[in-house]
Design an enzyme around this catalytic site. Structure first.
Site, mmCIF file in Angstrom:
data_model
loop_
_atom_site.group_PDB
_atom_site.id
_atom_site.type_symbol
_atom_site.label_atom_id
_atom_site.label_comp_id
_atom_site.label_asym_id
_atom_site.label_seq_id
_atom_site.Cartn_x
_atom_site.Cartn_y
_atom_site.Cartn_z
ATOM 1 C CB CYS A 103 22.082 25.246 71.324
ATOM 2 S SG CYS A 103 21.985 27.096 70.767
ATOM 3 N N GLY B 102 24.601 22.281 76.172
ATOM 4 C CA GLY B 102 24.749 23.099 74.712
ATOM 5 C C GLY B 102 23.802 24.169 75.074
ATOM 6 C CB CYS B 103 21.585 25.386 72.493
ATOM 7 S SG CYS B 103 20.739 26.867 72.741
ATOM 8 N N GLY B 104 21.070 22.449 74.647
ATOM 9 C CA GLY B 104 20.302 21.265 74.799
ATOM 10 C C GLY B 104 20.897 20.269 74.937
#
Lengths: 255, 255
Positions: A103, B102-104
């Protein structure tokens, strides 16, 4: 997994008003492998033993290809010490960083191109089973809606749906992997459920875990779809209510 | 920014049916700085000159603190060559990787703890302006809903709303930063609009850009809220329709 905080809420009717809100926790956790510091992850502080083992395996630091591998995990506050007997060259892996879209900018240290084509059994999965699993998964993942900051990953395996949550989309999947390793589960005919969208690095991760089904409430990138086609993974997106999009290998899905 | 693909759609009424869908493009882009290879990013292949410059500055490879800095950017397919006069020790920065939620698992090479407290002017922002900007931002970001794989970042500056999109949440913000650097824009009283949720590394990024307002359609983590409070950033989340949550420094928001 979440903190109570005082915030201001604005609504047209009442203007600004102080209220209590639930915010997803996010903490820095540092991983050591055989006493060498590997990395600091920002994550949700739950199941961090699974996160540590899943991350280190996903990124190629620990080799679990043999049926037999020894691992010992000790947590001390926000530091996790992992001791494993089968490790790879840490410095070499650390220098081979590829940022991934995640993301945002994820790092994946592993050589993705070296991944095998999914070679396990080709199980069938009924669309009704997918739709009922996603309903359960969605209910269990409700915290996401509550805080807006948590992703969920679920694994349908041996008649169970194991769910892990994290502020990081990848972390949630790594926790699932850590769960499998710690509990000696082989996900070769399992399905991986996700709240977040599917980009290429999620496909590579599932491939390394040899999971044949990926099912998301969100959509996939075109690269993810191509990889799933090439690698023999059945990829579903926008699975909500009574609808689904099947991006690849629909022959495994029975309606 | 998106590819047309044939997929199968399942609906209870029609069963499985072949249809055309739009999927977000995701490509690998490799960045070179003064002829040294820095990293490969997975991203949406648009505005990659801005992405390269924004990323390299955000991660501390290029120093832009002086008003005067020279930069030359050349694109060759999916490789971007950046030539800058003020660069830092590349190998040293690369070894100091911190994965972020993050999104990861994002990498941030920069020493976040060294960031300054926001010291610029303290402009006011009316809630009506925020709500009308978010409406425009949401409309322009509609591609996200269409593909489910794209995040948007917008900058309200000098009466304009500049919008950049990417499969990576961070990439979109880095493109905004690259835009500012290439166009000599100083975002010291600007507002940063985001579709995605706010975790700590977005706060650090805005802080380095000296942006006093962050406004998201999603929620924030508790760590992000605490950092915004400490660093003097006004943070808003769940800004949709006629509602908003204000996490920090609400004194700058006029209703």
């Amino acid at each position: 997994m979440f903190d109570k905080k005082n915030v201001h809420k604005y609504s047209e009717r009442y203007g600004l008003k102080e209220e209590t809100a639930f915010l997803a926790q996010e903490e820095k956790v540092t991983l050591f492998l055989n006493n060498a510091e590997i990395i600091s992850l920002l994550c949700s502080p739950a199941n961090i033993d699974e996160l540590a083992l899943g991350f280190l395996t996903a990124e190629g630091f620990i080799c679990t290809n043999n049926d037999y591998f020894e691992v010992d995990i000790r947590e001390k506050g926000n530091t996790v010490f992992v001791y494993a007997d089968q490790i790879k060259d840490v410095e070499k892996i650390k220098l081979r960083a590829t940022l991934t879209s995640g993301c945002g900018q994820g790092t994946t240290f592993s050589e993705q191109e070296g991944a095998d084509i999914l070679s396990g059994a080709s199980p069938n999965f009924s669309i009704q089973k997918v739709l009922s699993d996603i309903k359960l998964f969605q209910t269990e993942s409700l915290i996401e809606g509550r805080t807006g900051g948590v992703h969920s990953a679920g694994l349908a395996i041996d008649g169970e749906l194991v769910i892990r949550k994290d502020v990081g989309r990848h972390n949630a999947v790594d926790k699932i992997w850590g769960y499998c390793l710690l509990n000696n589960k082989k996900p070769y005919s399992a399905a991986l459920y996700l709240t977040g969208r599917i980009s290429s690095e999620i496909i590579y991760k599932a491939l390394k875990m040899q999971i044949p089904f990926i099912i998301s409430m969100s959509g996939a990138t075109s690269r993810a779809m191509e990889l799933a086609q090439d690698f023999g993974i059945t990829l579903l997106g926008y699975v909500r209510g009574r609808n689904a999009v099947i991006y690849s290998h629909s022959e495994r899905i029975k309606s």
